[in-house]
Enzyme design. Structure first.
Site, PDB file in Angstrom:
ATOM      1  N   ASP A  22      20.030  13.106  32.206  1.00  0.00           N
ATOM      2  CA  ASP A  22      20.739  12.781  30.966  1.00  0.00           C
ATOM      3  C   ASP A  22      20.076  11.587  30.284  1.00  0.00           C
ATOM      4  O   ASP A  22      20.004  10.506  30.861  1.00  0.00           O
ATOM      5  CB  ASP A  22      22.201  12.456  31.312  1.00  0.00           C
ATOM      6  CG  ASP A  22      22.983  12.006  30.083  1.00  0.00           C
ATOM      7  OD1 ASP A  22      22.557  12.338  28.958  1.00  0.00           O
ATOM      8  OD2 ASP A  22      24.019  11.333  30.260  1.00  0.00           O
ATOM      9  N   ASN A  24      20.999  10.266  27.239  1.00  0.00           N
ATOM     10  CA  ASN A  24      21.780   9.482  26.265  1.00  0.00           C
ATOM     11  C   ASN A  24      23.174   9.092  26.751  1.00  0.00           C
ATOM     12  O   ASN A  24      24.033   8.715  25.957  1.00  0.00           O
ATOM     13  CB  ASN A  24      21.879  10.246  24.934  1.00  0.00           C
ATOM     14  CG  ASN A  24      22.571  11.589  25.111  1.00  0.00           C
ATOM     15  OD1 ASN A  24      22.907  11.975  26.241  1.00  0.00           O
ATOM     16  ND2 ASN A  24      22.806  12.288  24.022  1.00  0.00           N
ATOM     17  N   ASP A  26      25.769  10.710  27.824  1.00  0.00           N
ATOM     18  CA  ASP A  26      27.002  11.483  27.606  1.00  0.00           C
ATOM     19  C   ASP A  26      27.402  12.293  28.846  1.00  0.00           C
ATOM     20  O   ASP A  26      28.339  13.081  28.802  1.00  0.00           O
ATOM     21  CB  ASP A  26      26.864  12.389  26.359  1.00  0.00           C
ATOM     22  CG  ASP A  26      25.809  13.461  26.537  1.00  0.00           C
ATOM     23  OD1 ASP A  26      25.165  13.520  27.619  1.00  0.00           O
ATOM     24  OD2 ASP A  26      25.619  14.265  25.597  1.00  0.00           O
ATOM     25  N   ASP A  30      19.810  16.875  29.224  1.00  0.00           N
ATOM     26  CA  ASP A  30      19.395  17.320  27.892  1.00  0.00           C
ATOM     27  C   ASP A  30      17.878  17.460  27.842  1.00  0.00           C
ATOM     28  O   ASP A  30      17.177  17.109  28.802  1.00  0.00           O
ATOM     29  CB  ASP A  30      19.892  16.323  26.831  1.00  0.00           C
ATOM     30  CG  ASP A  30      19.678  14.881  27.273  1.00  0.00           C
ATOM     31  OD1 ASP A  30      18.541  14.556  27.646  1.00  0.00           O
ATOM     32  OD2 ASP A  30      20.657  14.098  27.285  1.00  0.00           O
ATOM     33  N   ASP A 201      18.084  37.658  31.257  1.00  0.00           N
ATOM     34  CA  ASP A 201      19.401  37.641  31.887  1.00  0.00           C
ATOM     35  C   ASP A 201      20.007  39.048  31.895  1.00  0.00           C
ATOM     36  O   ASP A 201      19.952  39.766  30.893  1.00  0.00           O
ATOM     37  CB  ASP A 201      20.296  36.694  31.072  1.00  0.00           C
ATOM     38  CG  ASP A 201      21.620  36.400  31.743  1.00  0.00           C
ATOM     39  OD1 ASP A 201      21.611  35.766  32.801  1.00  0.00           O
ATOM     40  OD2 ASP A 201      22.666  36.814  31.201  1.00  0.00           O
ATOM     41  N   GLU A 275      16.098  39.700  35.527  1.00  0.00           N
ATOM     42  CA  GLU A 275      17.202  39.550  36.464  1.00  0.00           C
ATOM     43  C   GLU A 275      17.860  40.919  36.552  1.00  0.00           C
ATOM     44  O   GLU A 275      18.586  41.328  35.658  1.00  0.00           O
ATOM     45  CB  GLU A 275      18.233  38.517  35.975  1.00  0.00           C
ATOM     46  CG  GLU A 275      19.309  38.283  37.012  1.00  0.00           C
ATOM     47  CD  GLU A 275      20.666  37.850  36.467  1.00  0.00           C
ATOM     48  OE1 GLU A 275      21.452  37.275  37.232  1.00  0.00           O
ATOM     49  OE2 GLU A 275      20.965  38.113  35.284  1.00  0.00           O
TER      50      GLU A 275
HETATM   51  C1  GLC Z   1      23.427  35.980  34.750  1.00  0.00           C
HETATM   52  C2  GLC Z   1      23.338  34.474  34.824  1.00  0.00           C
HETATM   53  C3  GLC Z   1      24.706  33.918  35.066  1.00  0.00           C
HETATM   54  C4  GLC Z   1      25.603  34.325  33.935  1.00  0.00           C
HETATM   55  C5  GLC Z   1      25.584  35.838  33.737  1.00  0.00           C
HETATM   56  C6  GLC Z   1      26.190  36.226  32.426  1.00  0.00           C
HETATM   57  O1  GLC Z   1      23.783  36.542  35.942  1.00  0.00           O
HETATM   58  O2  GLC Z   1      22.412  34.094  35.798  1.00  0.00           O
HETATM   59  O3  GLC Z   1      24.701  32.533  35.227  1.00  0.00           O
HETATM   60  O4  GLC Z   1      26.897  33.909  34.181  1.00  0.00           O
HETATM   61  O5  GLC Z   1      24.278  36.340  33.721  1.00  0.00           O
HETATM   62  O6  GLC Z   1      25.346  35.885  31.378  1.00  0.00           O
HETATM   63 CA    CA Z   2      22.876  14.052  27.414  1.00  0.00          CA
END
Ligand code: GLC
Ligand code: CA
Length: 535
Positions: A22, A24, A26, A30, A201, A275
């Site tokens: 991080d 900044n 918060d 980032d 994803d 994935e």
């Molecule tokens: C994939 C990501 C996971 C997310 C899911 C829905 O499995 O790795 O973190 O929740 O997709 O996008």
């Molecule tokens: Ca931050």
């Protein structure tokens, strides 16, 4: 020098931006924070970074709910920061892979907002899966969301929309050409900004079949898809291929088109990794056909027990499977969706397994913190953020444990991660695990990874595949010993808690734990330890 494309045997370091550093105060990591720590990543010896999503998002699912896939969420910085990150990474010799989330948008995406307003039958709704309820008012089918509860949510005028994940993540309709072309704009956007590749994803989820038909066993498929639900493997393997929303043939056409787009960038070797949780395992090879993607994640080690016969099977099957299409496997011990390996199998076992896996052919994915031997964080229920926890009403704790920020320095939590209050709590128990401490301790897990990654580059990458020396099926001295030879290096993993003596000569390159005894042409491999020996 290795002439293969850079990604073939790369080690790729997964950064979960919110948890890295991080800048900044918060409490959330980032992009400027990542930039300031890229030197650390480079010194680790990896080839590339993969950044989990940092796009505009209400952050209901850790940024995997994307409201604008072509902009940076203010919590992470802005597009200039993204551009700078890519440039600095490149100047350090690191490739950059970004996540894309094509299965769904956030309900805050302008398209979904327009769809809500435009009403039934509109082209705006046709970008998603909006359907009428059944005559009795129930959702169009009985599918269960992967995060629990129904996978349909009703809008004000009575229609339902499909969401395989959270209700804030409406699935896109990939049969709609507008969706296809908008995604191409997104891919080009990031390529034009300079990225080297994509992590896709839910790559197996884009095409749905039988959308308006009930599945005969919705709870069955929902359980079968979860690693944490134990089930008779035969029942599981019978159910998985029937999942009507995963691994349908149509997804491959999408990736063929994407591949053409990737290949049109002649100035670099663009790569993409899918994935894709698919069954039977042979289906995963389809994603890496020569006109599709470059890699597919292999999740077999994410929940593998620390057992020789099991690991032997995973390793041989993964290599053989990919070999059948001329590809190399990928390996991952941890990621942001699963318990950290050190918690799952034990810290010393995790070191042994990592050292074994880093010697194998193919590409290794390392989840930030794995190189520190970090365990899962202890999260009080009041701090949980994962939608899985909320949608299952607490029955499943969710994935926050693996997402606790990294401990950088100092003697107490939050260990330099932030000057403010971290978004998930770090524990004082991590005092000895900080990067600062581990950097100067030659025996630390961090230095094990650093040394191993260097040795991997120097001795293993160009050496083709492995041959087994010791395995449960190959005249092993012990059912707890696995050994392979790759090029001039022999790799032995002792999975038992007693030392094992083997007859080998050569120079010890590295040991994951304990002290190796060498005399009279024999070496003793310490308990729960892996060694590399150079001949
Ligand atoms: C994939 C990501 C996971 C997310 C899911 C829905 O499995 O790795 O973190 O929740 O997709 O996008
Ligand atoms: Ca931050």
């Amino acid at each position: 020098m290795n002439s293969a494309p850079w990604w073939k045997q790369a080690t790729i370091y997964q950064i979960y931006p919110r948890s890295f550093f991080d800048s900044n105060g918060d409490g959330e990591g980032d992009l400027p924070g990542i930039i300031s720590k890229l030197q650390y990543v480079q010194e680790l010896g990896v080839d590339a970074i993969w950044l989990s999503p940092f796009y505009t998002s209400p952050n209901k699912d850790g940024g995997y709910d994307v409201a604008d896939p072509r902009d940076v969420d203010p919590r992470f910085g802005n597009l200039d920061d993204a551009k700078k990150l890519i440039n600095v990474a490149h100047s350090l010799g690191l490739k950059v892979i970004v996540d894309v989330v094509p299965n769904h948008f956030s309900d805050q995406h302008i398209w979904f907002q327009q769809a809500l307003k435009a009403g039934r039958g509109s082209p705006e709704r046709a970008r998603f899966h909006f359907h009428e309820p059944n005559a009795d008012g129930t959702p169009p089918n009985n599918w269960i969301s992967l995060f629990g509860g129904p996978s349909w949510t009703q809008v004000e005028d009575g229609q339902y929309y499909l969401h395989l994940f959270d209700s804030s993540q409406p699935d896109l309709n990939w049969e709609n050409p507008e969706v296809v072309s908008d995604y191409e704009v997104t891919l080009r956007f990031w390529l034009d900004l300079g990225v080297d590749g994509f992590r896709i994803d839910v790559a197996h989820g884009l095409v749905k079949e039988n959308l308006l038909t009930n599945h005969p066993d919705p709870q069955g498929i929902s359980d079968a898809l979860r690693l944490d639900v134990s089930m008779d493997p035969e029942i599981r393997y019978a159910l998985l291929p029937t999942v009507p929303y995963f691994d349908r043939q149509g997804v491959h056409e999408i990736y063929r088109q994407w591949r053409k787009l990737f290949d049109s960038y002649k100035d670099r070797e663009v790569m993409a990794v899918a994935e894709a949780w698919v069954h039977p395992p042979v289906n995963s090879t389809r994603y890496v056909r020569s006109d599709e993607l470059h890699q597919v994640f292999n999740f077999d080690l994410l929940d593998a027990p620390f057992k020789a016969d099991f690991l032997y099977d995973v390793v041989t099957r993964s290599i053989d499977l990919m070999d059948s299409v001329g590809a190399l496997p990928t390996w991952a011990l941890s990621n942001h969706d699963s318990p950290r390996v050190a918690s799952r199998i034990g810290e010393i076992q995790a070191r042994a397994l990592a050292l074994f896996v880093l010697a194998l052919p193919g590409s290794c994915y390392v989840f930030a913190g794995q190189e520190l031997g970090l365990p899962d964080g202890d999260i009080p229920d009041s701090s949980r953020q994962d939608p899985i926890y909320f949608r299952t009403k607490g029955a499943q704790k969710g994935r926050d444990g693996a997402r606790v920020p990294l401990p950088w320095s100092g003697e107490s939590a939050p260990f330099g991660f932030t000057s403010g209050s971290p978004w998930l709590p770090l524990t004082d128990k991590w005092k000895e695990l900080t990067i600062e401490k581990q950097s100067v301790d030659p025996k630390s897990t961090l230095n094990l990874y650093r040394t191993a990654l260097k040795l991997r580059t120097d001795h293993l990458i160009d050496q083709g595949s492995i041959t087994w020396l010791e395995s449960p099926n190959h005249g092993s001295k012990s059912d707890s010993l696995l050994a392979v030879r790759r090029g001039n290096v022999s790799i032995y993993m002792n999975l038992s808690d007693i030392a094992i003596e083997v007859e080998i000569t050569g120079k010890l390159l590295i040991v994951s734990a304990g002290i190796v005894d060498a005399r009279d042409g024999k070496l003793t491999i310490p308990p729960l330890s892996t060694i590399w020996v150079h001949h």
